[in-house]
Enzyme design. Structure first.
Site, PDB file in Angstrom:
ATOM      1  N   LYS A  18       0.848  -1.206   0.000  1.00  0.00           N
ATOM      2  CA  LYS A  18       0.000   0.000   0.000  1.00  0.00           C
ATOM      3  C   LYS A  18       0.873   1.241   0.000  1.00  0.00           C
ATOM      4  O   LYS A  18       2.019   1.225   0.464  1.00  0.00           O
ATOM      5  CB  LYS A  18      -0.948   0.042   1.206  1.00  0.00           C
ATOM      6  CG  LYS A  18      -0.291   0.090   2.605  1.00  0.00           C
ATOM      7  CD  LYS A  18       0.102   1.474   3.082  1.00  0.00           C
ATOM      8  CE  LYS A  18       0.840   1.441   4.398  1.00  0.00           C
ATOM      9  NZ  LYS A  18       1.564   2.675   4.734  1.00  0.00           N
ATOM     10  N   ASP A 148      -2.577  -2.093   9.479  1.00  0.00           N
ATOM     11  CA  ASP A 148      -2.695  -2.063   8.015  1.00  0.00           C
ATOM     12  C   ASP A 148      -3.185  -3.384   7.431  1.00  0.00           C
ATOM     13  O   ASP A 148      -3.294  -3.522   6.211  1.00  0.00           O
ATOM     14  CB  ASP A 148      -1.331  -1.729   7.377  1.00  0.00           C
ATOM     15  CG  ASP A 148      -0.854  -0.332   7.730  1.00  0.00           C
ATOM     16  OD1 ASP A 148      -1.705   0.543   8.002  1.00  0.00           O
ATOM     17  OD2 ASP A 148       0.371  -0.118   7.739  1.00  0.00           O
TER      18      ASP A 148
HETATM   19  P1  ATP Z   1       4.833  -0.746   9.432  1.00  0.00           P
HETATM   20  O1  ATP Z   1       3.646  -1.647   9.170  1.00  0.00           O
HETATM   21  O2  ATP Z   1       5.370  -0.864  10.826  1.00  0.00           O
HETATM   22  O3  ATP Z   1       4.655   0.645   8.924  1.00  0.00           O
HETATM   23  P2  ATP Z   1       6.586  -1.105   7.239  1.00  0.00           P
HETATM   24  O4  ATP Z   1       5.542  -1.115   6.212  1.00  0.00           O
HETATM   25  O5  ATP Z   1       7.457   0.088   7.306  1.00  0.00           O
HETATM   26  O6  ATP Z   1       5.990  -1.399   8.640  1.00  0.00           O
HETATM   27  P3  ATP Z   1       7.343  -3.880   7.053  1.00  0.00           P
HETATM   28  O7  ATP Z   1       7.911  -4.360   5.766  1.00  0.00           O
HETATM   29  O8  ATP Z   1       5.984  -4.309   7.427  1.00  0.00           O
HETATM   30  O9  ATP Z   1       7.524  -2.330   7.070  1.00  0.00           O
HETATM   31  O10 ATP Z   1       8.395  -4.311   8.185  1.00  0.00           O
HETATM   32  C1  ATP Z   1       8.419  -3.777   9.495  1.00  0.00           C
HETATM   33  C2  ATP Z   1       9.135  -4.784  10.394  1.00  0.00           C
HETATM   34  O11 ATP Z   1       8.244  -5.885  10.602  1.00  0.00           O
HETATM   35  C3  ATP Z   1      10.383  -5.401   9.767  1.00  0.00           C
HETATM   36  O12 ATP Z   1      11.521  -4.693  10.124  1.00  0.00           O
HETATM   37  C4  ATP Z   1      10.387  -6.808  10.305  1.00  0.00           C
HETATM   38  O13 ATP Z   1      11.239  -6.919  11.426  1.00  0.00           O
HETATM   39  C5  ATP Z   1       8.978  -7.075  10.800  1.00  0.00           C
HETATM   40  N1  ATP Z   1       8.251  -8.146  10.073  1.00  0.00           N
HETATM   41  C6  ATP Z   1       7.550  -9.131  10.642  1.00  0.00           C
HETATM   42  N2  ATP Z   1       6.984  -9.928   9.721  1.00  0.00           N
HETATM   43  C7  ATP Z   1       7.345  -9.453   8.534  1.00  0.00           C
HETATM   44  C8  ATP Z   1       7.074  -9.868   7.203  1.00  0.00           C
HETATM   45  N3  ATP Z   1       6.335 -10.950   6.930  1.00  0.00           N
HETATM   46  N4  ATP Z   1       7.582  -9.136   6.211  1.00  0.00           N
HETATM   47  C9  ATP Z   1       8.334  -8.028   6.488  1.00  0.00           C
HETATM   48  N5  ATP Z   1       8.652  -7.630   7.733  1.00  0.00           N
HETATM   49  C10 ATP Z   1       8.155  -8.312   8.750  1.00  0.00           C
END
Ligand code: ATP
Length: 314
Positions: A18, A148
């Site tokens: 997203k 999200d």
């Molecule tokens: P947020 O939802 O906190 O805004 P984001 O979109 O910036 O996160 P994500 O790719 O969701 O980033 O990753 C945030 C953290 O979640 C990563 O640093 C990782 O440690 C953890 N994480 C847990 N499960 C997953 C997954 N399946 N894929 C990616 N990251 C994951």
């Protein structure tokens, strides 16, 4: 909980990243969260989540930056599968969850939440739970897993409120072409919110609402109006923590993007292009100018988590 023989039928689900076309952040709440008003938009940067019966719970990850994704119970896809199994012990059994990752990790594109949504949809289908997206369906689990996850179930373009978990589809026309610039390193979402609170000091903040201009631009499918309305309250704190990100945003605008902003809590930056051709040109120009190294083009809106493949459908 019943068990199933390893290697029998599996299910693959495709789930999108997203971007937030608008992200308004309300005051800090007593529970430590902020109320949000956001316009989510799903783009075709996708992860694939495959679940197969296994003797024991297992999680594996492949793809760019796979090494940054945890492979223990903190992985949101595994957590989602186990949560669903916990309340459906009669039908559920351990699964091997495999994630093929394309969504930037820790990039503000909700990759972890997408994987959780993908695992919910895949396990619902594999175990034959029939929960789906209706009232009392997967949304209840999604809301418990993260802010999200509900949006990743529905996709498209939608208005999010609460912490982002209340999602209502927005009326939209047309498709949009995006250039996604992946920054090196991640930005911690809590750190960005803390920086926002610090920058706001004690300034009073109104209850957040999506703007009428944004909703009108989406209804009309008008690129110029949409570009003018792109707005993210987390952009200033993200730039404050990582000043070089502002230079990337400025470079994209100079190189002809119709609009650009930080995605969610960053550090990914997304640019709106006039059409597919312009998106490809902008992506190349960002790389050639040295402003960016990891660049993707993407189209939105696209649907949320969807089953794309059954192996040996029963
Ligand atoms: P947020 O939802 O906190 O805004 P984001 O979109 O910036 O996160 P994500 O790719 O969701 O980033 O990753 C945030 C953290 O979640 C990563 O640093 C990782 O440690 C953890 N994480 C847990 N499960 C997953 C997954 N399946 N894929 C990616 N990251 C994951």
């Amino acid at each position: 909980m019943i068990s199933a023989s390893e290697g029998t039928s599996g299910i693959s689900v495709r789930v999108p990243a997203k971007i937030n076309l608008e992200l308004r952040v309300g005051p800090l709440r007593h529970d430590g969260y902020h109320d949000l008003a956001t316009v989510f938009h799903a783009v075709d940067l996708v992860d694939h989540i495959t679940v197969r019966p296994a003797q024991d719970w297992r999680i594996t990850v492949e793809g760019t930056d796979a090494h940054l994704v945890p492979t223990d119970d903190s992985n949101l896809a595994l957590a989602a599968a186990k949560m669903l199994a916990g309340t459906h012990a009669q039908q559920a059994y351990p699964v091997h969850v495999h994630i093929c990752k394309q969504i930037p990790v820790a990039g503000g594109m909700a990759g972890g939440s997408a994987d959780a949504a993908g695992a919910l949809v895949a396990c619902d289908a594999l175990w034959g739970l029939g929960l789906g997206l209706g009232v009392d369906g997967l949304h209840e689990y999604a809301a418990r897993l993260g802010s999200d996850v509900n949006f990743a179930l529905v996709g498209g373009t939608a208005i999010g409120s609460g912490r982002g978990e209340n999602v209502v589809p927005a009326l939209t026309a047309g498709q949009y072409e995006w250039v996604v610039v992946q920054a090196e390193g991640g930005l911690s979402t809590p750190a960005v919110f803390r920086e926002l609170d610090r920058l706001r000091e004690d300034r009073p903040v109104d209850a957040p609402q999506p703007t009428a201009e944004m909703l009108g631009a989406l209804r009309a499918g008008d690129i110029d109006s949409l570009a003018a309305c792109l707005n993210n309250d987390l952009e200033e704190p993200a730039f404050s923590l990582r000043p070089e990100l502002a230079e990337v945003r400025d470079a994209g605008l100079m190189l002809g993007a119709a609009g650009g902003l930080v995605s969610g809590s960053g550090p990914t930056i997304v640019f709106l292009a006039r059409d597919r051709h312009a998106a490809n040109d902008l992506a190349a120009a960002l790389v050639n100018s040295g402003a960016a190294t990891r660049v993707h083009t993407a189209t939105g809106p696209v649907p949320g988590a969807q089953v794309v493949e059954w192996e040996d459908r029963p």
